[in-house]
Design a protein around this motif. Structure first.
Motif, PDB file in Angstrom:
ATOM      1  N   UNK A 317      23.455  41.102  32.673  1.00 47.78           N
ATOM      2  CA  UNK A 317      23.474  40.059  33.699  1.00 47.78           C
ATOM      3  C   UNK A 317      24.676  40.169  34.616  1.00 47.78           C
ATOM      4  N   UNK A 318      25.672  40.963  34.206  1.00 46.50           N
ATOM      5  CA  UNK A 318      26.919  41.026  34.960  1.00 46.50           C
ATOM      6  C   UNK A 318      27.315  42.438  35.374  1.00 46.50           C
ATOM      7  N   UNK A 319      27.049  43.414  34.521  1.00 48.91           N
ATOM      8  CA  UNK A 319      27.577  44.745  34.759  1.00 48.91           C
ATOM      9  C   UNK A 319      29.010  44.806  34.260  1.00 48.91           C
ATOM     10  N   UNK A 320      29.583  45.981  34.250  1.00 54.71           N
ATOM     11  CA  UNK A 320      30.921  46.174  33.685  1.00 54.71           C
ATOM     12  C   UNK A 320      31.983  45.408  34.474  1.00 54.71           C
ATOM     13  N   UNK A 321      31.992  45.573  35.779  1.00 52.30           N
ATOM     14  CA  UNK A 321      33.032  44.966  36.615  1.00 52.30           C
ATOM     15  C   UNK A 321      32.999  43.446  36.555  1.00 52.30           C
ATOM     16  N   UNK A 322      31.813  42.856  36.701  1.00 49.52           N
ATOM     17  CA  UNK A 322      31.723  41.398  36.684  1.00 49.52           C
ATOM     18  C   UNK A 322      31.917  40.831  35.283  1.00 49.52           C
ATOM     19  N   UNK A 323      31.597  41.610  34.249  1.00 49.52           N
ATOM     20  CA  UNK A 323      31.867  41.159  32.880  1.00 49.52           C
ATOM     21  C   UNK A 323      33.366  40.975  32.677  1.00 49.52           C
ATOM     22  N   UNK A 326      34.414  37.796  34.532  1.00 49.09           N
ATOM     23  CA  UNK A 326      34.042  36.527  33.902  1.00 49.09           C
ATOM     24  C   UNK A 326      34.967  36.223  32.728  1.00 49.09           C
ATOM     25  N   UNK A 327      35.394  37.251  32.000  1.00 48.18           N
ATOM     26  CA  UNK A 327      36.340  37.044  30.903  1.00 48.18           C
ATOM     27  C   UNK A 327      37.701  36.634  31.456  1.00 48.18           C
ATOM     28  N   UNK A 328      38.111  37.256  32.557  1.00 51.44           N
ATOM     29  CA  UNK A 328      39.384  36.886  33.182  1.00 51.44           C
ATOM     30  C   UNK A 328      39.367  35.438  33.646  1.00 51.44           C
ATOM     31  N   UNK A 329      38.246  34.988  34.203  1.00 46.41           N
ATOM     32  CA  UNK A 329      38.142  33.593  34.644  1.00 46.41           C
ATOM     33  C   UNK A 329      38.318  32.647  33.465  1.00 46.41           C
TER      34      UNK A 329
END
Length: 344
Positions: A317-323, A326-329
């Motif tokens: 649902x996110x891909x590597x970069x967006x994953x 989302x963890x950083x957020x």
């Protein structure tokens, strides 16, 4: 020499030089990452960069160098070294067969992105992120990229083994087996627990590991090491029941489980390892089973069950970069954690 091969060779030279620079700057008795002669090391690194299924091994070598580099006391030298490290990572990622090229993203599901946070750290606690994952879900790629984004250390199976070897806590014991593209070592615990040994071998192991079999001895040594590390530094660690170990020792951490639809994982695994559909399906099922058995044997907790983790998400649902984003957020909402005060 083909253009891509030439680029890989040039990057390999830079990696070797960086390792030398870091070692000279730290002056540590632990030694360098690469201990063979320059030509041999450069040739091996070049080969790793031209064989995509071995990308996780290159990632581990780079992480070892960066982990050591972050201990350099001279801030000017440290900045110089980390700048070169970042440049090397970028150069590797830009290679046609770079280890970060095959994503897990499912664009249709990417529209459903959400993020939630738990506040569980008090001021002064170290940030420890434990990541479990299904095979082929890009879990190791996400973990490596997250550690790099946060400027903290990254530990996978190969790295933990290297640390254990250097600290001499395994009495020269080694976990043997086959490496897969997500960095998993095929532990022999399944065989050791199910097969009878000769009396001589049993007595040898009993004496050497204080009544434990080799795999249990290694597990408990890793557990002690993880607890010690968690009290001293920030890091991302892949698997090894780290979340349960830290929870049992009342050490704050973030536990994450990464997965993706089986079909999506098969597609990625086929592309990365150049396998047929049948081969990829077989390998994924086999490796997921090994993860599950290892985790549940040593933890007594159900592997992949959402209630056992702080956050579970579908990497498709996110891909590597967006994953990573989302963890950083989520981490940005944790008060007092030391990583957000650090600089590269």
């Amino acid at each position: 020499m083909e253009e891509n091969q030439k680029k890989c060779h040039e990057i390999a030279e830079r990696i070797y030089d960086l390792d030398v620079k870091v070692y000279e700057s730290v002056g540590s008795a632990l030694g360098r990452t690469f201990t063979d002669d320059r030509q041999t090391c450069v040739e091996n690194l070049t080969r790793l960069m031209t064989l995509r299924p071995q990308g996780h091994l290159l990632r581990s070598e780079l992480a070892l160098i960066s982990n050591m580099a972050r201990t350099i006391k001279d801030e000017e030298v440290k900045a110089e070294v980390m700048t070169e490290y970042d440049a090397i990572l970028k150069a590797v990622a830009e290679l046609p067969d770079g280890f970060g090229k095959v994503d897990i993203l499912n664009k249709k599901r990417a529209k459903l992105n959400t993020a939630r946070t738990k506040k569980k750290f008090k001021k002064g606690d170290h940030l420890v992120i434990c990541i479990g994952r299904t095979q082929g879900s890009a879990g190791n790629d996400i973990g490596f990229a997250l550690a790099d984004a946060l400027h903290i250390n990254y530990y996978d199976v190969e790295i933990l083994q290297e640390v254990l070897k250097r600290l001499d806590v395994t009495n020269d014991a080694k976990v043997s087996g086959d490496k897969d593209q997500d960095g998993l070592i095929e532990d022999k615990y399944q065989k050791n627990f199910g097969e009878a040994k000769g009396l001589k071998q049993k007595l040898h192991d009993f004496n050497r590991y204080h009544g434990l079999n080799k795999d249990d001895a290694i597990f408990f040594n890793q557990s002690d090491l993880l607890c010690k590390m968690a009290k001293e530094e920030d890091f991302v660690v892949m698997g090894r029941c780290a979340d349960v170990i830290l929870a049992n020792n009342h050490i704050p951490h973030i536990s994450i489980f990464i997965t993706a639809p089986f079909e999506q994982r098969v597609k990625r695994y086929m592309e990365i390892n150049n396998l047929s559909l049948k081969q990829a399906v077989h390998e994924l099922k086999k490796m997921d089973k090994k993860h599950r058995k290892y985790f549940q044997f040593y933890s007594g907790v159900k592997w992949g069950d959402a209630e056992n983790y702080d956050i579970c998400f579908n990497s498709a649902s996110y891909g590597i970069e967006d994953s990573v984003e989302i963890i950083e957020r989520m981490l940005n909402k944790i008060p007092g954690v030391s990583w957000n005060k650090k600089e590269a």
